[in-house]
Design a protein around this motif. Sequence first.
Motif, PDB file in Angstrom:
ATOM      1  N   ILE A 135       0.780  -1.285   0.075  1.00  0.00           N
ATOM      2  CA  ILE A 135       0.142  -0.085   0.115  1.00  0.00           C
ATOM      3  C   ILE A 135       0.819   1.288  -0.239  1.00  0.00           C
ATOM      4  N   PHE A 136       1.620   1.290   0.887  1.00  0.00           N
ATOM      5  CA  PHE A 136       2.621   2.587   1.150  1.00  0.00           C
ATOM      6  C   PHE A 136       3.450   2.841  -0.084  1.00  0.00           C
ATOM      7  N   TYR A 137       3.814   1.745  -0.890  1.00  0.00           N
ATOM      8  CA  TYR A 137       4.819   1.908  -1.857  1.00  0.00           C
ATOM      9  C   TYR A 137       3.991   2.284  -3.264  1.00  0.00           C
ATOM     10  N   PHE A 138       3.086   1.762  -3.800  1.00  0.00           N
ATOM     11  CA  PHE A 138       2.208   1.804  -4.711  1.00  0.00           C
ATOM     12  C   PHE A 138       1.101   3.079  -4.761  1.00  0.00           C
ATOM     13  N   HIS A 139       0.905   3.136  -3.326  1.00  0.00           N
ATOM     14  CA  HIS A 139      -0.297   4.300  -2.944  1.00  0.00           C
ATOM     15  C   HIS A 139       0.420   5.082  -2.101  1.00  0.00           C
ATOM     16  N   PRO A 140       1.390   6.055  -2.105  1.00  0.00           N
ATOM     17  CA  PRO A 140       2.140   6.788  -1.261  1.00  0.00           C
ATOM     18  C   PRO A 140       1.136   7.843  -0.789  1.00  0.00           C
ATOM     19  N   SER A 141       1.514   8.171   0.495  1.00  0.00           N
ATOM     20  CA  SER A 141       0.943   9.128   1.295  1.00  0.00           C
ATOM     21  C   SER A 141       1.855   9.915   2.147  1.00  0.00           C
ATOM     22  N   THR A 142       1.668  11.061   2.246  1.00  0.00           N
ATOM     23  CA  THR A 142       2.723  12.092   3.130  1.00  0.00           C
ATOM     24  C   THR A 142       1.566  13.160   3.762  1.00  0.00           C
ATOM     25  N   ARG A 143       2.223  13.718   4.829  1.00  0.00           N
ATOM     26  CA  ARG A 143       1.739  14.691   5.576  1.00  0.00           C
ATOM     27  C   ARG A 143       2.414  16.106   5.126  1.00  0.00           C
ATOM     28  N   ASN A 144       3.249  15.872   4.271  1.00  0.00           N
ATOM     29  CA  ASN A 144       4.176  17.417   3.967  1.00  0.00           C
ATOM     30  C   ASN A 144       3.408  18.032   2.601  1.00  0.00           C
ATOM     31  N   ALA A 145       2.345  18.238   2.965  1.00  0.00           N
ATOM     32  CA  ALA A 145       1.732  18.815   1.675  1.00  0.00           C
ATOM     33  C   ALA A 145       1.207  20.099   2.065  1.00  0.00           C
ATOM     34  N   ILE A 146       1.598  21.548   1.183  1.00  0.00           N
ATOM     35  CA  ILE A 146       1.312  22.688   1.479  1.00  0.00           C
ATOM     36  C   ILE A 146       0.866  23.294   0.240  1.00  0.00           C
ATOM     37  N   SER A 147      -0.139  24.120   0.375  1.00  0.00           N
ATOM     38  CA  SER A 147      -0.617  25.055  -0.616  1.00  0.00           C
ATOM     39  C   SER A 147       0.265  26.259  -0.610  1.00  0.00           C
ATOM     40  N   TYR A 148       1.596  26.142  -1.367  1.00  0.00           N
ATOM     41  CA  TYR A 148       2.574  27.212  -1.189  1.00  0.00           C
ATOM     42  C   TYR A 148       1.668  28.490  -2.180  1.00  0.00           C
ATOM     43  N   PHE A 149       2.216  29.885  -2.007  1.00  0.00           N
ATOM     44  CA  PHE A 149       1.768  30.880  -2.666  1.00  0.00           C
ATOM     45  C   PHE A 149       2.818  31.834  -2.596  1.00  0.00           C
ATOM     46  N   ARG A 150       2.735  32.541  -3.704  1.00  0.00           N
ATOM     47  CA  ARG A 150       3.968  33.735  -3.953  1.00  0.00           C
ATOM     48  C   ARG A 150       3.500  34.950  -3.328  1.00  0.00           C
ATOM     49  N   THR A 151       4.561  35.874  -2.683  1.00  0.00           N
ATOM     50  CA  THR A 151       4.389  36.829  -2.045  1.00  0.00           C
ATOM     51  C   THR A 151       5.149  37.745  -2.765  1.00  0.00           C
ATOM     52  N   ILE A 152       4.680  38.880  -3.129  1.00  0.00           N
ATOM     53  CA  ILE A 152       5.565  40.003  -3.916  1.00  0.00           C
ATOM     54  C   ILE A 152       5.694  41.205  -3.075  1.00  0.00           C
ATOM     55  N   PRO A 153       7.025  41.401  -2.791  1.00  0.00           N
ATOM     56  CA  PRO A 153       7.514  42.336  -2.078  1.00  0.00           C
ATOM     57  C   PRO A 153       7.379  43.681  -2.729  1.00  0.00           C
ATOM     58  N   ILE A 154       6.780  44.802  -2.083  1.00  0.00           N
ATOM     59  CA  ILE A 154       6.580  46.259  -2.572  1.00  0.00           C
ATOM     60  C   ILE A 154       8.016  47.029  -2.471  1.00  0.00           C
ATOM     61  N   LEU A 155       8.555  47.130  -3.404  1.00  0.00           N
ATOM     62  CA  LEU A 155       9.774  47.694  -3.437  1.00  0.00           C
ATOM     63  C   LEU A 155       9.985  48.719  -4.399  1.00  0.00           C
ATOM     64  N   PRO A 156      10.289  50.044  -4.001  1.00  0.00           N
ATOM     65  CA  PRO A 156      10.458  50.988  -5.154  1.00  0.00           C
ATOM     66  C   PRO A 156      11.925  51.010  -5.683  1.00  0.00           C
ATOM     67  N   GLU A 157      12.149  51.284  -6.814  1.00  0.00           N
ATOM     68  CA  GLU A 157      13.271  51.100  -7.391  1.00  0.00           C
ATOM     69  C   GLU A 157      14.438  51.990  -6.724  1.00  0.00           C
ATOM     70  N   LYS A 158      13.823  53.116  -6.323  1.00  0.00           N
ATOM     71  CA  LYS A 158      14.807  54.313  -5.663  1.00  0.00           C
ATOM     72  C   LYS A 158      14.394  54.538  -4.539  1.00  0.00           C
ATOM     73  N   MET A 159      15.271  54.878  -3.386  1.00  0.00           N
ATOM     74  CA  MET A 159      15.085  55.275  -2.121  1.00  0.00           C
ATOM     75  C   MET A 159      14.568  56.676  -2.120  1.00  0.00           C
ATOM     76  N   GLY A 160      13.758  56.807  -1.042  1.00  0.00           N
ATOM     77  CA  GLY A 160      13.227  58.235  -1.164  1.00  0.00           C
ATOM     78  C   GLY A 160      12.370  58.316   0.190  1.00  0.00           C
ATOM     79  N   ARG A 161      11.770  59.432   0.291  1.00  0.00           N
ATOM     80  CA  ARG A 161      10.740  59.743   1.548  1.00  0.00           C
ATOM     81  C   ARG A 161       9.348  59.652   0.829  1.00  0.00           C
ATOM     82  N   VAL A 162       8.423  59.095   1.499  1.00  0.00           N
ATOM     83  CA  VAL A 162       7.111  58.867   1.247  1.00  0.00           C
ATOM     84  C   VAL A 162       6.560  60.267   1.385  1.00  0.00           C
ATOM     85  N   GLU A 163       5.653  60.473   0.234  1.00  0.00           N
ATOM     86  CA  GLU A 163       5.036  61.914   0.032  1.00  0.00           C
ATOM     87  C   GLU A 163       3.258  61.704   0.226  1.00  0.00           C
ATOM     88  N   GLU A 164       2.864  60.475  -0.144  1.00  0.00           N
ATOM     89  CA  GLU A 164       1.345  60.332  -0.348  1.00  0.00           C
ATOM     90  C   GLU A 164       1.317  58.875  -0.358  1.00  0.00           C
TER      91      GLU A 164
END
Length: 410
Positions: A58-87
């Motif tokens: 069973i475990f060889y031909f029908h493998p099982s695992t608890r290490n399953a995660i619905s990964y998702f991507r996060t997008i960091p919000i980064l300006p291309e240049k440094m500066g002071r926030v205006e608005e």
Amino acid sequence: MLELLLCSSLTLLPDFLYRRFVQGKRLGREITLYSVWYELRYGIVGCLLLTVLLITTIFYFHPSTRNAISYFRTIPILPEKMGRVEEVFVGLNERVTTGQKLFTLDASDEEAELETAKKRVAEVDAAIVLAGKQLKVAEAQVIEARSAYQQAVDELATRTEIRARNADTVSQREIERLQNIVDGRLGGVAAAEASVEAARAQIDVSLPAQKETALASLKLAEVELQKMTISASMDGSMEQFTLRPGDFVNPMIRPAGLLIPSSAGTLAIHAGFGQIESQVIRPGMAAEVVCQSKPFQIIPMVVTDVQHFIASGQLRPTELLVDPSQNVPPGTLIVMLEPMFEGGMEGITPGSNCIANAYTSNHERLQDPSLGSLQRFGLHAIDTVGMVHAILLRIQALVMPIQTLVLKGH
């Protein structure tokens, strides 16, 4: 336990029934706690061997695992240049759409550069107008030089004709002087024509090139100014976005926040199976998952991709030699699972931990007429025992809330 009960019904139970009804031995009399091993030894040994064989299959031909995660991507919000926030235009946990403005930085320098670039373009346009006027002046000078040259030529011709009639009337010195004047006037014509060509070259080549350079600088200044306004790259939700006007943003230190895409964690689940199962798992295999964020729902999945390398074996060159004995624990085989039906992962919280089963199917192999009876029986048996794992997965789905909330106290 389920495998043991199943195997005991095929080995231990028939052995007991034979002892009870064929040999007439009774529980508590001939079959006691002390004699059960001797009386039921064949059934017990057969049960244990069959249980080990069934679990392995069973475990060889029908493998099982608890290490399953619905990964998702996060997008960091980064300006291309440094500066002071205006608005700042959005708030914490606010949903945004593609192209929506998030915040702007102080753009005083960029606006000054843009204005300078515009002045350079205007300056080149003025130079083009001035060059046009200079071309007309040069053309007029050519006409004037040609007229003076023609006058000198006529004067030389007249004096030469007079001297030819009467040598005493015009001296040779006068003829030479007039010839020098003609040569000088001819040089003046060449110089005037060269001025015309230079003016035309400036209008046709030099100034257009300068204007293209000025326009490129203008475009660059506009791009730099646009970089001061940070917009959302896709639809999603703003997280950890706590910027306020006056904050200083540096892309080298930390992001301004995170953008979580709307489709995050709803497309696939990444499961880590044991390395020994790499010979069995193939794209196209049927699978099932149950996740902690929705414990009572079994989601039909399909294996769409199998990562062909193990993460624990990756090597980054350093100044130290690598010793395999100091390596991390054996890694897993990464398998991508996607919902078999559209909307299958609705309600699953992105990042949720899941339990995944993959099932081997020999349906196509069983269509081969050249298979022997023993092979057909074995393939049918392999496909059939997958039901045990399916039942176990459903039992795990039922007891998952009890294990999490009661036994673990989470």
